[in-house]
Design a protein around this motif. Structure first.
Motif, PDB file in Angstrom:
ATOM      1  N   UNK A   6       0.864  -1.182   0.000  1.00  8.69           N
ATOM      2  CA  UNK A   6       0.000   0.000   0.000  1.00  8.69           C
ATOM      3  C   UNK A   6       0.898   1.229   0.000  1.00  8.69           C
ATOM      4  N   UNK A   7       0.497   2.277  -0.705  1.00  6.51           N
ATOM      5  CA  UNK A   7       1.311   3.494  -0.674  1.00  6.51           C
ATOM      6  C   UNK A   7       1.454   4.007   0.761  1.00  6.51           C
ATOM      7  N   UNK A  11       2.380   9.757   1.647  1.00  4.14           N
ATOM      8  CA  UNK A  11       2.094  10.034   0.239  1.00  4.14           C
ATOM      9  C   UNK A  11       0.592  10.138   0.016  1.00  4.14           C
ATOM     10  N   UNK A  12      -0.177   9.242   0.637  1.00  3.72           N
ATOM     11  CA  UNK A  12      -1.632   9.311   0.512  1.00  3.72           C
ATOM     12  C   UNK A  12      -2.155  10.654   1.012  1.00  3.72           C
ATOM     13  N   UNK A  13      -1.664  11.101   2.154  1.00  7.29           N
ATOM     14  CA  UNK A  13      -2.115  12.380   2.713  1.00  7.29           C
ATOM     15  C   UNK A  13      -1.736  13.552   1.818  1.00  7.29           C
ATOM     16  N   UNK A  14      -0.536  13.533   1.276  1.00  9.25           N
ATOM     17  CA  UNK A  14      -0.103  14.591   0.359  1.00  9.25           C
ATOM     18  C   UNK A  14      -0.972  14.599  -0.897  1.00  9.25           C
ATOM     19  N   UNK A  15      -1.250  13.422  -1.417  1.00  9.14           N
ATOM     20  CA  UNK A  15      -2.010  13.305  -2.662  1.00  9.14           C
ATOM     21  C   UNK A  15      -3.433  13.829  -2.528  1.00  9.14           C
ATOM     22  N   UNK A  28      -5.974   6.909  -8.145  1.00  9.76           N
ATOM     23  CA  UNK A  28      -5.237   5.715  -7.733  1.00  9.76           C
ATOM     24  C   UNK A  28      -3.904   5.619  -8.473  1.00  9.76           C
ATOM     25  N   UNK A  29      -3.929   5.878  -9.769  1.00  8.93           N
ATOM     26  CA  UNK A  29      -2.686   5.866 -10.557  1.00  8.93           C
ATOM     27  C   UNK A  29      -1.752   6.995 -10.122  1.00  8.93           C
ATOM     28  N   UNK A  30      -2.328   8.144  -9.803  1.00 12.47           N
ATOM     29  CA  UNK A  30      -1.523   9.276  -9.334  1.00 12.47           C
ATOM     30  C   UNK A  30      -0.759   8.912  -8.064  1.00 12.47           C
ATOM     31  N   UNK A  31      -1.441   8.278  -7.121  1.00 13.77           N
ATOM     32  CA  UNK A  31      -0.790   7.869  -5.869  1.00 13.77           C
ATOM     33  C   UNK A  31       0.284   6.816  -6.152  1.00 13.77           C
ATOM     34  N   UNK A  32      -0.007   5.893  -7.042  1.00 13.82           N
ATOM     35  CA  UNK A  32       0.992   4.882  -7.425  1.00 13.82           C
ATOM     36  C   UNK A  32       2.208   5.550  -8.052  1.00 13.82           C
ATOM     37  N   UNK A  33       1.965   6.506  -8.933  1.00 12.27           N
ATOM     38  CA  UNK A  33       3.056   7.211  -9.601  1.00 12.27           C
ATOM     39  C   UNK A  33       3.906   7.996  -8.600  1.00 12.27           C
TER      40      UNK A  33
END
Length: 80
Positions: A6-7, A11-15, A28-33
């Motif tokens: 899981x990211x 990073x999740x909070x920033x995104x 979802x792709x943005x967080x993965x990237x």
């Protein structure tokens, strides 16, 4: 490298500041990237994608980066 399940929460909070620019699948792709850019040794789309245990085909991430209709200028303005 240890596989990513899981990211990271950081990073999740920033995104979350960028949700308005993406559909749910795009986000979802943005967080993965973002995760891949930060933690991957191999910064290619395939290399970033391979770090995730539940990765989809790398073409999904590649299409998000190259063919999606999100506004990279708006995202960059928000980042700055």
């Amino acid at each position: 490298m240890i596989p990513i399940t899981s990211p990271p929460l950081m990073i999740k909070n920033y995104a979350l500041k960028f949700t308005e620019f993406f559909s749910r699948p795009q986000f979802s792709h943005f967080v993965t990237y973002l995760t891949g850019l930060i933690v991957s040794v191999n910064k290619t789309v395939q290399g970033m994608n391979d770090n995730f245990i539940d990765c989809k085909d790398q073409s999904s991430l590649n299409n998000f980066i190259t063919d999606s209709d999100w506004d990279e200028n708006a995202v960059d303005d928000r980042r700055i």
